[in-house]
Design a protein around this motif. Structure first.
Motif, PDB file in Angstrom:
ATOM      1  N   ARG A 134      34.969  -6.686  17.849  1.00 32.77           N
ATOM      2  CA  ARG A 134      35.151  -5.354  18.587  1.00 32.77           C
ATOM      3  C   ARG A 134      35.493  -4.154  17.409  1.00 32.77           C
ATOM      4  N   VAL A 135      34.833  -2.879  17.363  1.00 31.19           N
ATOM      5  CA  VAL A 135      35.177  -1.938  16.284  1.00 31.19           C
ATOM      6  C   VAL A 135      36.483  -1.368  16.406  1.00 31.19           C
ATOM      7  N   LEU A 136      37.105  -1.268  15.419  1.00 26.58           N
ATOM      8  CA  LEU A 136      38.478  -0.932  15.378  1.00 26.58           C
ATOM      9  C   LEU A 136      38.700   0.614  15.884  1.00 26.58           C
ATOM     10  N   ASN A 137      39.354   0.744  16.780  1.00 31.80           N
ATOM     11  CA  ASN A 137      39.508   2.304  17.340  1.00 31.80           C
ATOM     12  C   ASN A 137      40.806   2.850  16.742  1.00 31.80           C
ATOM     13  N   ARG A 138      40.702   4.339  16.885  1.00 28.54           N
ATOM     14  CA  ARG A 138      41.983   5.186  16.027  1.00 28.54           C
ATOM     15  C   ARG A 138      43.347   4.553  16.586  1.00 28.54           C
ATOM     16  N   ILE A 139      43.608   4.359  17.755  1.00 24.91           N
ATOM     17  CA  ILE A 139      44.913   4.084  18.113  1.00 24.91           C
ATOM     18  C   ILE A 139      45.289   2.814  17.584  1.00 24.91           C
ATOM     19  N   THR A 140      44.488   1.533  17.410  1.00 24.79           N
ATOM     20  CA  THR A 140      44.679   0.260  16.690  1.00 24.79           C
ATOM     21  C   THR A 140      44.908   0.503  15.317  1.00 24.79           C
ATOM     22  N   ALA A 141      43.790   1.189  14.669  1.00 26.62           N
ATOM     23  CA  ALA A 141      44.090   1.510  13.394  1.00 26.62           C
ATOM     24  C   ALA A 141      45.482   2.109  12.902  1.00 26.62           C
ATOM     25  N   TYR A 142      45.854   3.113  13.699  1.00 27.02           N
ATOM     26  CA  TYR A 142      47.095   3.853  13.544  1.00 27.02           C
ATOM     27  C   TYR A 142      48.187   3.006  13.454  1.00 27.02           C
ATOM     28  N   ARG A 143      48.309   2.159  14.545  1.00 33.05           N
ATOM     29  CA  ARG A 143      49.228   1.109  14.647  1.00 33.05           C
ATOM     30  C   ARG A 143      49.268   0.153  13.653  1.00 33.05           C
ATOM     31  N   LEU A 144      48.474  -0.162  12.977  1.00 25.82           N
ATOM     32  CA  LEU A 144      48.079  -1.143  11.740  1.00 25.82           C
ATOM     33  C   LEU A 144      48.919  -0.157  10.549  1.00 25.82           C
ATOM     34  N   VAL A 145      48.492   1.088  10.404  1.00 24.52           N
ATOM     35  CA  VAL A 145      49.061   1.941   9.098  1.00 24.52           C
ATOM     36  C   VAL A 145      50.467   1.789   9.550  1.00 24.52           C
ATOM     37  N   LYS A 146      51.157   2.036  10.879  1.00 26.86           N
ATOM     38  CA  LYS A 146      52.408   2.303  11.078  1.00 26.86           C
ATOM     39  C   LYS A 146      53.195   0.853  10.560  1.00 26.86           C
ATOM     40  N   ASP A 147      52.537  -0.069  10.925  1.00 28.90           N
ATOM     41  CA  ASP A 147      53.099  -1.532  10.802  1.00 28.90           C
ATOM     42  C   ASP A 147      53.344  -1.510   9.180  1.00 28.90           C
ATOM     43  N   VAL A 148      52.389  -1.547   8.461  1.00 28.43           N
ATOM     44  CA  VAL A 148      52.658  -1.466   7.230  1.00 28.43           C
ATOM     45  C   VAL A 148      53.798  -0.432   6.555  1.00 28.43           C
ATOM     46  N   MET A 149      53.719   0.628   7.094  1.00 27.09           N
ATOM     47  CA  MET A 149      54.814   1.776   6.871  1.00 27.09           C
ATOM     48  C   MET A 149      56.407   1.205   7.002  1.00 27.09           C
ATOM     49  N   ALA A 150      56.213   0.531   8.249  1.00 28.82           N
ATOM     50  CA  ALA A 150      57.588  -0.231   8.540  1.00 28.82           C
ATOM     51  C   ALA A 150      58.016  -1.131   7.612  1.00 28.82           C
ATOM     52  N   ARG A 151      57.004  -2.203   7.171  1.00 31.93           N
ATOM     53  CA  ARG A 151      57.400  -3.131   6.377  1.00 31.93           C
ATOM     54  C   ARG A 151      57.462  -2.588   4.772  1.00 31.93           C
ATOM     55  N   ALA A 152      57.137  -1.304   4.501  1.00 32.67           N
ATOM     56  CA  ALA A 152      57.372  -0.796   3.193  1.00 32.67           C
ATOM     57  C   ALA A 152      58.742   0.038   3.289  1.00 32.67           C
TER      58      ALA A 152
END
Length: 203
Positions: free
Chosen positions: A123-141
């Motif tokens: 499935r193509v990555l949508n904006r909401i999922t992509a946003y969550r992925l970035v937020k997850d890396v932000m949290a880990r950082a």
């Protein structure tokens, strides 16, 4: 300046109305990079593309394998913010991102070069999922605040480029700004000359 350019310049700011910083700083950039390197291939490639190119998240999600020029070390983006015109821009990328994207199946062995680059389980990555992925890396950082989002990466790219001495007209091209007035906010925020002058005071 066109009406849309004037609007974009007026809306561009590095602090919000609550005086919260909207860009990642140097220390946060380093932590984000480390966190992204430890993430899954999908997260890592998406997050580092945002970090190293300053593109908008919608522009990243619109990328196809044909947009990645491995040999030339550039990614070609369609500037989505400029309505009414189709404008493409080439953004140089570091060797580290080239190596990472070269290992992505979507770049080197994609059956359809026009298919979206980032997909998960077919499935193509949508904006909401992509946003969550970035937020997850932000949290880990351990990056928290108004800057802990994809837009914070984009503004951080502009700040970092300015500090490294990238000329405004070149930065405007790489970031897809319609006017230098928009790009000027990064120079106003932390011009390298100002830092050198300040350092002389502390010697």
């Amino acid at each position: 300046m066109t009406n849309s350019s004037a609007r974009d310049a007026a809306q561009m700011r590095l602090y919000d109305r609550q005086h919260r910083r909207l860009y990642i700083n140097g220390a946060e950039r380093a932590r984000f990079l480390a966190a992204a390197e430890a993430a899954s291939p999908l997260k890592r490639s998406l997050c580092l593309t945002l970090l190293y190119t300053g593109c908008r998240i919608s522009e990243a999600l619109a990328l196809t394998p044909s947009a990645v020029q491995i040999g030339a070390r550039v990614i070609t983006f369609r500037t989505l913010k400029q309505r009414g015109t189709v404008k493409m821009r080439e953004v140089p990328i570091p060797e580290a991102l080239v190596d990472l994207l070269e290992r992505c199946p979507g770049v080197t062995s994609a059956p359809d070069l026009a298919a979206p680059l980032w997909q998960s389980r077919g499935r193509v990555l949508n904006r909401i999922t992509a946003y969550r992925l970035v937020k997850d890396v932000m949290a880990r950082a351990e990056i928290v605040g108004a800057q802990a989002c994809p837009k914070g990466l984009r503004h951080g790219y502009g700040i970092h480029a300015t500090m490294c001495g990238v000329q405004l007209h070149m930065l405007a091209k790489w970031m897809g700004h319609a006017s230098l007035t928009t790009t000027q906010i990064y120079a106003d925020a932390c011009g390298p000359e100002e830092r050198l002058i300040a350092e002389r005071m502390w010697e």
